[in-house]
Design a protein around this motif. Structure first.
Motif, mmCIF file in Angstrom:
data_model
loop_
_atom_site.group_PDB
_atom_site.id
_atom_site.type_symbol
_atom_site.label_atom_id
_atom_site.label_comp_id
_atom_site.label_asym_id
_atom_site.label_seq_id
_atom_site.Cartn_x
_atom_site.Cartn_y
_atom_site.Cartn_z
ATOM 1 N N TYR A 88 167.112 104.386 -17.442
ATOM 2 C CA TYR A 88 165.794 104.381 -18.384
ATOM 3 C C TYR A 88 164.797 105.421 -18.013
ATOM 4 O O TYR A 88 164.061 104.947 -16.835
ATOM 5 C CB TYR A 88 165.199 102.993 -18.554
ATOM 6 C CG TYR A 88 166.262 102.042 -18.907
ATOM 7 C CD1 TYR A 88 166.796 101.989 -20.449
ATOM 8 C CD2 TYR A 88 166.948 101.111 -18.233
ATOM 9 C CE1 TYR A 88 167.664 101.102 -20.836
ATOM 10 C CE2 TYR A 88 167.969 100.539 -18.760
ATOM 11 C CZ TYR A 88 168.286 100.275 -19.839
ATOM 12 O OH TYR A 88 169.518 99.430 -20.513
ATOM 13 N N MET A 91 161.149 104.141 -16.940
ATOM 14 C CA MET A 91 160.858 103.352 -15.672
ATOM 15 C C MET A 91 160.599 104.176 -14.551
ATOM 16 O O MET A 91 161.229 105.476 -14.399
ATOM 17 C CB MET A 91 162.033 102.359 -15.462
ATOM 18 C CG MET A 91 162.071 101.082 -16.665
ATOM 19 S SD MET A 91 163.633 100.154 -16.303
ATOM 20 C CE MET A 91 163.266 98.821 -16.932
ATOM 21 N N GLU A 95 160.814 99.641 -10.986
ATOM 22 C CA GLU A 95 160.886 98.950 -12.329
ATOM 23 C C GLU A 95 162.314 98.894 -12.573
ATOM 24 O O GLU A 95 162.760 97.797 -12.812
ATOM 25 C CB GLU A 95 160.360 99.747 -13.213
ATOM 26 C CG GLU A 95 158.919 99.479 -13.165
ATOM 27 C CD GLU A 95 157.846 100.163 -14.300
ATOM 28 O OE1 GLU A 95 156.864 100.002 -14.525
ATOM 29 O OE2 GLU A 95 158.581 101.273 -14.610
ATOM 30 N N TYR A 99 164.475 95.152 -12.274
ATOM 31 C CA TYR A 99 164.844 94.935 -13.655
ATOM 32 C C TYR A 99 166.477 94.360 -13.422
ATOM 33 O O TYR A 99 166.939 93.214 -13.732
ATOM 34 C CB TYR A 99 164.995 96.034 -14.489
ATOM 35 C CG TYR A 99 165.894 95.754 -16.031
ATOM 36 C CD1 TYR A 99 165.607 94.813 -16.744
ATOM 37 C CD2 TYR A 99 166.601 96.642 -16.459
ATOM 38 C CE1 TYR A 99 166.031 94.472 -18.024
ATOM 39 C CE2 TYR A 99 167.120 96.730 -17.510
ATOM 40 C CZ TYR A 99 167.064 95.366 -18.603
ATOM 41 O OH TYR A 99 167.756 95.278 -19.638
ATOM 42 N N VAL B 4 165.778 88.235 -19.880
ATOM 43 C CA VAL B 4 165.196 89.628 -19.003
ATOM 44 C C VAL B 4 165.375 90.711 -20.026
ATOM 45 O O VAL B 4 164.390 91.541 -20.247
ATOM 46 C CB VAL B 4 166.251 89.828 -17.679
ATOM 47 C CG1 VAL B 4 165.772 91.051 -17.236
ATOM 48 C CG2 VAL B 4 166.268 88.448 -16.837
ATOM 49 N N ILE B 5 166.635 90.965 -20.735
ATOM 50 C CA ILE B 5 166.718 92.019 -21.501
ATOM 51 C C ILE B 5 165.913 91.959 -22.810
ATOM 52 O O ILE B 5 165.426 92.989 -23.252
ATOM 53 C CB ILE B 5 168.266 92.119 -21.885
ATOM 54 C CG1 ILE B 5 169.153 92.361 -20.697
ATOM 55 C CG2 ILE B 5 168.452 92.931 -23.106
ATOM 56 C CD1 ILE B 5 170.612 92.337 -21.121
ATOM 57 N N LYS B 7 162.865 90.596 -22.939
ATOM 58 C CA LYS B 7 161.249 91.050 -22.834
ATOM 59 C C LYS B 7 161.331 92.393 -22.459
ATOM 60 O O LYS B 7 160.426 93.009 -22.865
ATOM 61 C CB LYS B 7 161.066 90.391 -21.084
ATOM 62 C CG LYS B 7 160.585 88.888 -21.319
ATOM 63 C CD LYS B 7 160.181 88.217 -20.161
ATOM 64 C CE LYS B 7 160.148 86.760 -20.112
ATOM 65 N NZ LYS B 7 160.147 86.550 -18.724
ATOM 66 N N LYS B 8 162.392 93.141 -21.658
ATOM 67 C CA LYS B 8 162.444 94.557 -21.745
ATOM 68 C C LYS B 8 162.276 95.274 -23.038
ATOM 69 O O LYS B 8 161.581 96.098 -23.143
ATOM 70 C CB LYS B 8 163.659 94.892 -20.831
ATOM 71 C CG LYS B 8 163.737 96.433 -20.471
ATOM 72 C CD LYS B 8 164.942 96.667 -19.840
ATOM 73 C CE LYS B 8 164.902 98.389 -20.148
ATOM 74 N NZ LYS B 8 165.246 98.852 -21.384
ATOM 75 N N GLU B 9 163.157 94.841 -23.963
ATOM 76 C CA GLU B 9 163.282 95.316 -25.365
ATOM 77 C C GLU B 9 161.835 95.530 -25.887
ATOM 78 O O GLU B 9 161.553 96.316 -26.734
ATOM 79 C CB GLU B 9 164.363 94.820 -26.164
ATOM 80 C CG GLU B 9 165.840 95.079 -25.821
ATOM 81 C CD GLU B 9 166.059 96.590 -25.923
ATOM 82 O OE1 GLU B 9 165.528 97.305 -26.581
ATOM 83 O OE2 GLU B 9 166.763 97.068 -25.113
ATOM 84 N N LYS B 11 158.799 95.113 -24.570
ATOM 85 C CA LYS B 11 158.153 96.067 -23.919
ATOM 86 C C LYS B 11 158.508 97.630 -24.269
ATOM 87 O O LYS B 11 157.541 98.387 -24.346
ATOM 88 C CB LYS B 11 158.358 96.088 -22.284
ATOM 89 C CG LYS B 11 157.359 96.574 -21.265
ATOM 90 C CD LYS B 11 157.636 96.088 -19.867
ATOM 91 C CE LYS B 11 156.675 97.026 -18.984
ATOM 92 N NZ LYS B 11 157.004 96.936 -17.413
ATOM 93 N N ARG B 12 159.925 97.752 -24.310
ATOM 94 C CA ARG B 12 160.276 99.215 -24.728
ATOM 95 C C ARG B 12 159.777 99.750 -25.801
ATOM 96 O O ARG B 12 159.491 100.971 -26.035
ATOM 97 C CB ARG B 12 161.688 99.196 -24.528
ATOM 98 C CG ARG B 12 162.414 100.622 -24.194
ATOM 99 C CD ARG B 12 163.927 100.496 -24.379
ATOM 100 N NE ARG B 12 164.408 102.036 -23.959
ATOM 101 C CZ ARG B 12 165.578 102.182 -24.074
ATOM 102 N NH1 ARG B 12 166.531 101.194 -24.270
ATOM 103 N NH2 ARG B 12 166.257 103.297 -23.576
#
Lengths: 291, 267
Positions: A88, A91, A95, A99, B4-5, B7-9, B11-12
């Motif tokens: 990504y 990142m 990070e 992750y 986890v995924i 939250k990342k989505e 954030k992204r």
């Protein structure tokens, strides 16, 4: 028990063959080489093992679990280092590694990441997009071992690493292996396989052509010999010499056989200069099967 | 679902969501803030309306109510612009939320983690749903506040129906975006097909309303089934269509999931 076992695994893209009837087994705790020229089917085999590609037929198991329906459970216990590193871009390395650690629920992740980053001289705070290919590879190496996998699957792992980092990487693998980690090491660089592996499978045009102990491979291994003799006369070639060419005092030939025998033969010749080199893989394969 | 995924989505996508949300909120505030000026010119606007070709006014969903009541006025702009803006954002996000991983090469990283593909797809769809609710919820809230500030005697039942219909309409566009990306190449820029789908749907409905001869074209537009403008101060909630839209959305997402489960990640 085998750590990895492939039985007649095939992958076709329409009519085009990716791999065909690939079968071999990797024992637990073994460092197993997987060697073949670019486009031979190494990555296709690995991607099918990991469930990124759906096998057309055949079966693959990792740690006794079927890769076609227990992929998530298998991936809990393996580490994968891809040949091409695409992460990504938004990142930083840190990070990304955090992750990864969060997904695997790695305890003491920050500490482990810091230790490995120091070992590999990786700047953790730089955005991944700003990293060189070699540094991205270091990041990939760290994520592959961070969660203490039982099996490591490495696809062309040393691409982009300088010799110092390659050495550190090999030392890391040796330490992992001592802890009982099984390592599946795919590469087109024969010397890496020779250094690291106990056994190796050779793949060519999507098919496994041999599964051999490295010692057996070495005994059959070819050297490319270039020598300049003191006279233009013909020479009596050693047993195992192939593809001989002569131009005046210069001779080139491929040699397949024990290196010691070659050294003895060389010492009996009147030589001005000699060069022994490792030929490219295509040449090795060609001669390997001829011999 | 994997937290986890998830939250990342979120954030992204937060920056993009913030930008699009700001656009629709500012637009909502702008159109509502100028209504008092229009309503003061009630007779003049009525004259102007009558000078417009009937087909043109129909196509844009304009009638006397557009200028005489704030909800009629808001409904006209809501149908034309706000639904289009939110739809473009959610449908394009839906089209890229999974496909982008393939296009950027990060699918290999994600799919080699210890999470099933099904879980990854549903986690991403949950994140998409959350983004959809965030933008839709904030726009609705800003419209409520705007109507309270700039309007008098707001017809709240019409407003509620309008926003329920709008919710399902945008839901349909979002699911269409996800479905589209499961069939098209991940290398494709999805913005064109997404805008085409939403504008196409809008204009088919507009043409069908304006020209009686081709009124059948409306059947091909989701706007035809989920009406957004009131007639004589009434807009009835079409529960059956809402239910139908939910089924269509569920089927679209199920097909997309099936497609992603069996998709080869070639690298």
């Amino acid at each position: 028990m085998n750590a990895i076992e492939l039985s007649s695994l095939s992958k076709f893209y329409g009519n085009q063959c990716g791999i065909e009837s690939v079968s071999f087994a990797v024992k637990k705790g073994e460092i197993f080489g997987f060697i073949g020229p670019n486009g031979a089917g190494k990555s296709t085999t690995i991607r099918t093992l990991l469930g990124l590609l759906t096998a057309t037929s055949g079966k693959a198991e990792i740690l006794g679990m079927d890769t076609s329906n227990e992929g998530a459970r298998i991936r809990e216990r393996i580490g994968y280092l891809p040949s091409e590193v695409d992460y990504y871009s938004e990142m930083s390395s840190k990070e990304l590694l955090l992750y990864h650690a969060a997904i695997y629920k790695v305890a003491d992740a920050e500490k482990k990441i810091q230790e490995l980053a120091t070992y590999f001289q990786l700047e953790l705070d730089r955005p991944i997009d700003d990293l060189s290919y070699g540094n991205k590879k270091k990041c990939a190496i760290i994520q592959s071992v961070l969660h203490d996998p039982e099996v490591l699957i490495l696809d062309e792992p040393t691409g982009g690493l300088d010799p110092l980092m390659q050495n550190r990487f090999f030392e890391l693998l040796e330490r992992q292996n001592k802890k009982g980690v099984t390592i599946f090491f795919s590469s087109h660089v024969l010397s890496e396989i020779q250094r690291m592996c106990d056994r190796a499978a050779i793949i060519r045009d999507g098919k496994i052509t041999a599964v051999e102990d490295i010692s057996t491979l070495l005994s059959k291994q070819m050297k490319m010999v270039r020598l300049v003799t003191t006279s233009v006369n013909n020479i009596v070639l050693p047993v195992g010499a192939l593809n001989h060419h002569q131009s005046g005092q210069k001779h080139t030939f491929d040699y397949v056989g024990p290196t010691q025998d070659l050294v003895i033969w060389l010492s009996s010749q009147s030589i001005i200069d000699v060069t022994l080199s490792e030929p490219d893989l295509e040449r090795i394969f060609m001669n390997y099967y001829q011999s | 679902m994997n937290s986890v995924i998830f939250k990342k989505e979120l954030k992204r996508n937060r920056k993009n969501t913030a930008i699009w949300t700001a656009i629709v909120v500012v637009f909502t505030a702008l159109i509502l803030s100028i209504f008092p000026s229009f309503s003061e010119m009630g007779e003049e606007m009525a004259k102007l309306m009558s000078s417009l070709p009937e087909e043109y006014a129909k196509a844009l969903g304009m009638d006397e109510e557009t200028w005489s009541s704030i909800i009629g006025y808001y409904g006209t702009y809501y149908g034309i612009y706000i639904i289009l803006l939110i739809g473009i954002f959610t449908a394009s996000t839906g089209a890229t939320i999974i496909g982008k991983e393939e296009r950027d090469g990060t699918a290999e990283f994600l799919l080699t983690r210890p999470i099933s593909r099904g879980s990854i797809v549903w986690t991403k769809l949950m994140a998409l749903g959350t983004l959809f609710i965030i933008i839709y919820g904030i726009q609705t809230l800003s419209a409520v506040i705007g109507l309270l500030i700039f309007g008098e005697d707001v017809n709240w039942p019409v407003f509620t129906t309008m926003h329920v219909h709008g919710f399902f309409l945008v839901g349909f566009f979002t699911a269409s975006g996800v479905l589209m990306s499961s069939f098209l190449s991940s290398k494709l820029n999805y913005m064109g097909p997404v805008v085409g789908l939403i504008f196409g749907g809008y204009f088919l409905n507009a043409i069908s309303m304006a020209v009686e001869k081709v009124s059948w074209l409306g059947y091909f537009s989701p706007y035809h089934y989920l009406n957004l403008t009131a007639k004589n101060g009434v807009l009835e909630l079409n529960l059956i269509t809402c239910l139908g839209a939910s089924v269509v959305v569920a089927v679209f997402l199920w097909i997309s999931n099936k497609r992603y489960l069996s998709r080869d990640i070639v690298g």
